[in-house]
Design an enzyme around this catalytic site. Structure first.
Site, PDB file in Angstrom:
ATOM      1  N   PHE C 129      -6.702   0.749  -8.674  1.00  0.00           N
ATOM      2  CA  PHE C 129      -5.585  -0.150  -8.966  1.00  0.00           C
ATOM      3  C   PHE C 129      -5.996  -1.540  -8.483  1.00  0.00           C
ATOM      4  O   PHE C 129      -6.130  -1.771  -7.275  1.00  0.00           O
ATOM      5  CB  PHE C 129      -4.368   0.363  -8.191  1.00  0.00           C
ATOM      6  N   LEU C 131      -4.975  -5.152  -8.215  1.00  0.00           N
ATOM      7  CA  LEU C 131      -3.934  -6.189  -8.289  1.00  0.00           C
ATOM      8  C   LEU C 131      -4.253  -7.317  -7.300  1.00  0.00           C
ATOM      9  O   LEU C 131      -4.237  -8.488  -7.649  1.00  0.00           O
ATOM     10  CB  LEU C 131      -2.570  -5.569  -7.979  1.00  0.00           C
ATOM     11  N   ARG C 275      -5.884  20.578  29.385  1.00  0.00           N
ATOM     12  CA  ARG C 275      -6.428  19.751  30.448  1.00  0.00           C
ATOM     13  C   ARG C 275      -5.609  19.898  31.725  1.00  0.00           C
ATOM     14  O   ARG C 275      -4.388  19.767  31.710  1.00  0.00           O
ATOM     15  CB  ARG C 275      -6.398  18.285  29.979  1.00  0.00           C
ATOM     16  N   GLN C 344      -3.925   7.618  24.305  1.00  0.00           N
ATOM     17  CA  GLN C 344      -3.488   7.481  25.702  1.00  0.00           C
ATOM     18  C   GLN C 344      -3.423   8.835  26.393  1.00  0.00           C
ATOM     19  O   GLN C 344      -3.815   8.980  27.551  1.00  0.00           O
ATOM     20  CB  GLN C 344      -2.121   6.788  25.732  1.00  0.00           C
ATOM     21  N   GLY C 347      -6.642   9.946  27.353  1.00  0.00           N
ATOM     22  CA  GLY C 347      -7.265   9.097  28.359  1.00  0.00           C
ATOM     23  C   GLY C 347      -8.663   8.673  27.932  1.00  0.00           C
ATOM     24  O   GLY C 347      -8.898   8.323  26.783  1.00  0.00           O
ATOM     25  N   GLY C 348      -9.578   8.757  28.872  1.00  0.00           N
ATOM     26  CA  GLY C 348     -10.951   8.347  28.581  1.00  0.00           C
ATOM     27  C   GLY C 348     -11.515   9.106  27.393  1.00  0.00           C
ATOM     28  O   GLY C 348     -12.214   8.546  26.550  1.00  0.00           O
ATOM     29  N   GLU C 371      -0.575  -1.402   0.404  1.00  0.00           N
ATOM     30  CA  GLU C 371       0.541  -0.939  -0.399  1.00  0.00           C
ATOM     31  C   GLU C 371       1.803  -1.724  -0.045  1.00  0.00           C
ATOM     32  O   GLU C 371       2.927  -1.216  -0.115  1.00  0.00           O
ATOM     33  CB  GLU C 371       0.769   0.557  -0.134  1.00  0.00           C
TER      34      GLU C 371
END
Lengths: 264, 324, 390
Positions: C129, C131, C275, C344, C347-348, C371
């Site tokens: 598309f 445009l 974890r 987040q 974490g690491g 879009e």
């Protein structure tokens, strides 16, 4: 080739929600219904058989089930069955194997077919006697525990490998015949998108007991030949002992346990 | 009072199926506790040998000879004779095994007589007006006691529910003939023995089973060796069977067989519900799996966390060392 | 404006449930294992495009009479959602394919549909598309690519920017100015260009933050000749065709966003359940649990709004533009929030590419941009609320 496959909606075994109602009958509202696992193998076998010569062939589903069943039959239609026939009637709630066989036989009398295929048993009853009973009612040759199905349309016969303790027996009978199907026939296909979308327009014909010429007062839950009197949950197994460590340590613990329980 | 019938199923070499000796023992014991008559029924092309064998377990055996039973599928033949016999002699309870032959004859007999069927029974007692049949449903989650509403019926019995014990004295064998219009014949064209097909695993007291963790047909080697060392049978999950590593006859689970061995040793099996329902009532369940959180950890008696090949080899060594 | 008064609620039909499940299984088994590699190599997954074609997934948005599966808007969105859960680039294959083809489906003549749809439905051809231009992003009507009529062809000259699938397509749906003097919303017409064709070139491929396996191209048109028969609708209909297209294509992007969010949520939940810190699962620590709860609620609300919007749009609601803008607005913001929070939670580990959430966060950003940017969506909704005129 025209094949009718007997399918039964059962509570989804994977959902672990199966239970009996207060009247001792299976509580069908407890979990969503799916097509009985073994019936899918029978259906897959039927689809493979008609694929060999699709012209003029069809696979119909026949089910005795509650009125909500059409949704459950959708997946079977999506796999490739042509149409469904659903026998439903409030009187049939709580039917035992005797009524079920009579109803299915009556419904089959209204259909044309070369073969009727059924799963060997159901996950919600595990009885495994209905297929043989239906065949006896209809005076159809009954070939059971099929691991392979080989029809000879020109000769009008069918050969089946029936699993046996030592291997298999090769059975042969004229068609029409009724065959109960094992998992050895091959894994059921997952419906393709085309099949899923196409199932929307396939018909499910409803049949009542009156349509089959059966008297609601003389069949179904009201005249069940068996009843559950009492239920118990078995005692829980007890805690699991988890052993980590070296393979030798693990193996030693196993040997110790087996010896303690006199299994070796 | 009516009688208790045990229907003999064909065994290997024109003999008697092992399950029939177990059910015969069960029926005899039920007869002794109720005072009811116990009758064994043999339908075969050559009934003499199986009838004599059955007579070691029950006081009275009816031997029905039908040449077709040797060349046509047995259950339809047997059901017709039984139906005619049942109409004449009106038994209270007909017992048969829950394997393929037993189920087939039970189904056909039910259709021919209108008698109800209770299946996969694990026990039976008598209460006043009829039998009370113990069954285990929903993969062992629930145990039920059921009755026949009319006091009479057919029941199929699980293997290994009873140990076969011959009676003190041998029973009598009488030939019997009944006439009945047959069901459509199914010809047995051939009986094929396949290499590597083991004894039916439902009868095994010890089962060593392999799952997806086994990794391939070669991996089943350790499973087979352990089964042999323990004197047990080899089982498998659906994953292993669908992958073609082991025949369907060894499959345990929802679409395979339901077993209740004394020991179930599960190697590389996660214990998903579809397999669990096939074996969770085993006496002792021992699992070896790399994943300590696999579902099988919830219901095994002992879970050894580790590589199934390493633990399996160590176990094999220790077992052989013991018997050595 | 009160939606509770409008008839279409929705309930997934049995076949929609089966469809969702079928695509989910496919995504888990065949797409997910490829996702990290696609992002790392930034290569268009031709194998997965063929897989989608073979599974008839690319046939879903097209009418049955031309070889499609006749899937409704919700069905297409269900498929995009499940694919995007595993890999946003793959989900976009279906969404962009639908986008490019919508002008043909919505405004094409029977002959045009018969000519192009069958091979789009079979997946043999891809369509894009075109445009957006360098100087015409949100301001669509400012496009400068020109289409000049010359007998029974048009010659198109100009360039398009940021065109998804521009380098892998067989057909290009391009919008060009046919009447520079006309009022703003009547300047554009819509054409389908069949490739290869003289004068057409891919002049640039972007290196992007996310959706790295999806080729984003600059297309140059140098007097590309296009038969009059390839014009969709009448001259000047281009802008309106584009707007009608967005009504149905924006929900597909919302579906992509919901899928990305769901994938990130699942990854975060699995991590938090496994974890252990401070002697317990981190998911049991309230601050982490609260994040997961908010992520779940955000994803589910976006999903429910999307499904409802599909039902409304499919039913021909006069408010379709508002529904379409709302579901895209909410889903895009949800995807960005959920993926950011997923990083987040990890974490690491969320920051390194051993885990998929950093990729999901990079992928999510574009759903707030393409879009129609979130700002444009808000414009659309505000105008729907206030009505035109001052």
């Amino acid at each position: 080739m025209r094949i009718v496959v007997l399918v039964k909606p059962v509570p989804d075994p994977a959902s672990a929600g199966e239970r009996l109602g207060p009247d001792g009958r299976l509580d069908r509202s407890a979990t969503p219904a799916v097509v009985n696992g073994n019936d899918e193998y029978a259906l897959e076998a039927a689809l493979k058989l008609v694929a060999v010569a699709p012209e003029g062939s069809e696979v119909s589903l026949l089910s005795m089930a509650p009125a909500s069943a059409p949704d459950t039959l959708r997946k079977a239609l999506a796999m490739g069955a042509t149409r469904g026939v659903l026998v439903t009637d409030p009187a049939l709630a709580g039917s035992d194997a005797v009524s079920t066989a009579r109803v299915l036989a009556a419904a089959l009398r209204m259909l044309d077919y070369d073969l009727v295929l059924a799963g060997v048993d159901t996950s919600d009853g595990v009885g495994g006697t209905v297929a043989a009973a239906v065949a006896a009612h209809l005076r159809l040759p009954y070939l059971s525990y099929a691991a392979r199905i080989e029809p000879d349309e020109a000769g009008g016969t069918v050969q089946v490998r029936r699993i046996s303790p030592t291997g298999y027996d090769l059975l042969q009978a004229p068609m029409p015949a009724l065959i109960s199907c094992t998992q050895a026939l091959g894994e059921p296909r997952y419906p393709s998108l085309k099949g899923i979308m196409g199932a929307r327009s396939k018909e499910i014909v409803g049949r009542s007991l009156a349509d089959l010429g059966l008297d609601p007062a003389a069949i179904g839950g009201a005249v069940a030949t068996t009843a559950v009197r009492e239920t118990r949950t078995p005692p829980p197994r007890g805690a699991t002992e988890v052993v980590r460590g070296t393979p030798t340590e693990g193996a030693a613990r196993i040997t110790e346990l087996l010896a303690a329980r006199r299994l070796i | 009072m009516g009688a208790l019938w045990v229907v003999a199923e064909p065994g290997p070499e024109h003999g008697l199926a092992k399950i029939s000796t177990e059910i015969a023992t069960l029926t005899r014991e039920l007869g002794a506790s109720t005072g009811m008559e116990v009758v064994g029924v043999v339908i075969a092309a050559e009934p003499a040998e199986p009838a004599a064998e059955l007579a070691r377990y029950v006081p009275r055996v009816l031997a029905i000879q039908d040449a077709d039973a040797g060349v046509l599928a047995w259950s339809a033949i047997a059901a017709v004779h039984l139906a005619a016999l049942a109409e004449a002699d009106v038994p209270d309870l007909v017992l048969v095994g829950s394997g393929p032959d037993g189920r087939d004859v039970a189904g056909a007999l039910s259709a021919l007589t209108g008698l109800g069927v209770l299946t996969n029974a694990t026990g039976v007692a008598w209460a006043g007006d009829g039998p009370i049949v113990e069954m285990s449903v929903f993969g062992g989650k629930l145990q039920t006691s059921s009755v026949f509403t009319g006091g009479r019926g057919i029941m199929t019995v699980r293997p290994s529910v009873t140990t076969a014990v011959p009676a003190g004295t041998a029973g009598t064998v009488a030939a019997r003939t009944v006439s009945a219009s047959p069901l459509p014949p199914v010809r047995v064209v051939d009986r094929v023995s396949e290499a590597g097909v083991a004894a039916p695993i439902e009868e095994a007291k010890i089962i060593v089973a392999g799952g997806r963790g086994v990794g391939g047909p070669a991996g089943f080697d350790i499973v087979e060796q352990l089964a042999e060392a323990l004197g047990g049978a080899v089982g498998a999950t659906r994953a292993a069977v669908d992958s073609g590593w082991i025949p369907y006859s060894q499959q345990i689970g929802q679409t395979g067989k339901i077993v209740k061995p004394e020991l179930y040793l599960a190697l590389g099996i996660s214990g998903a519900i579809q397999h669990k329902v096939g074996m969770q009532t085993a006496g002792t369940i021992v699992a070896v799996n790399r994943d300590p959180d696999a579902p099988i950890a919830d219901f095994a008696d002992l879970l050894v966390v580790g590589d199934l090949f390493e633990v399996g080899s160590a176990l094999l060594e220790q077992l052989r060392g013991r018997s050595g | 404006m009160d939606s509770s008064a409008v008839a279409p609620g929705y309930r997934l039909t049995e076949d929609q449930g089966l469809l969702r499940e079928a695509v989910r299984v496919l995504a888990d088994e065949r797409v997910a294992p490829r996702a990290a590699e696609i992002d790392r190599t930034a290569e268009f997954p031709e194998d997965l495009r063929q897989l989608l074609a073979a599974q008839d997934i690319l046939a879903l948005p097209f009418p049955e009479q031309h070889g499609g599966l006749g899937g409704d808007l919700l069905s297409v969105c269900l498929a995009v959602e499940q694919l995007s859960r595993a890999c946003a680039t793959t989900g976009l294959i279906l969404a962009a394919h639908e986008l490019g083809a919508l002008p043909i489906v919505l405004a094409g003549t029977p002959r045009q549909q018969a000519r192009w749809i069958p091979r789009l439905a079979s997946g043999e051809w891809l369509i894009c598309f075109a445009l957006t231009e360098a100087e015409a992003g949100s301001d669509v009507a400012a496009a400068r690519t020109r289409a000049v009529r010359d007998g029974d062809v048009y010659r198109i000259t100009g360039s398009k920017r940021f065109i998804t699938h521009g380098s892998v397509s067989n057909l290009v749906t391009v919008f060009a100015v046919t009447d520079p003097e006309a009022p703003r919303h009547r300047r554009l017409s819509c054409f389908v260009v069949e490739l290869p064709t003289p004068g057409f070139a891919v002049t640039r491929l972007e290196h992007k933050m996310g959706l790295r396996g999806s080729p984003t191209a600059e297309l140059a048109f140098d007097a590309v000749s296009v038969p009059v028969d390839n014009r969709i609708g009448a001259e000047g209909d281009g802008f309106e065709i584009a707007m009608r297209t967005f009504e149905r294509s924006r929900p597909a992007i919302a579906a992509q966003a919901v899928g990305i969010a769901q994938g990130a949520l699942e990854a975060a939940v699995a991590y938090a359940a496994d974890r252990r810190q401070f002697g317990q699962r981190i998911g049991d620590l309230q601050m982490v649990g609260a994040m997961l709860a908010d992520m779940d609620a955000a994803t589910e609300s976006a999903r429910q709004l999307l499904y409802k919007a599909c039902a409304e749009i499919e039913a021909g609601s006069p408010d379709a533009g508002r529904w379409s803008a709302m579901c895209k607005l909410v889903a895009g913001d949800a995807a960005m929030r959920v993926t950011t929070d997923a990083v987040q939670v990890l974490g690491g580990y969320g920051y390194i590419d051993d885990f998929p959430v950093e990729r999901m966060m990079r992928d999510a950003k574009i759903t707030q941009i393409y879009e129609g940017t979130q700002q444009i969506q808000r414009l659309v909704i505000a105008r729907a609320l206030l009505g035109k005129g001052g």
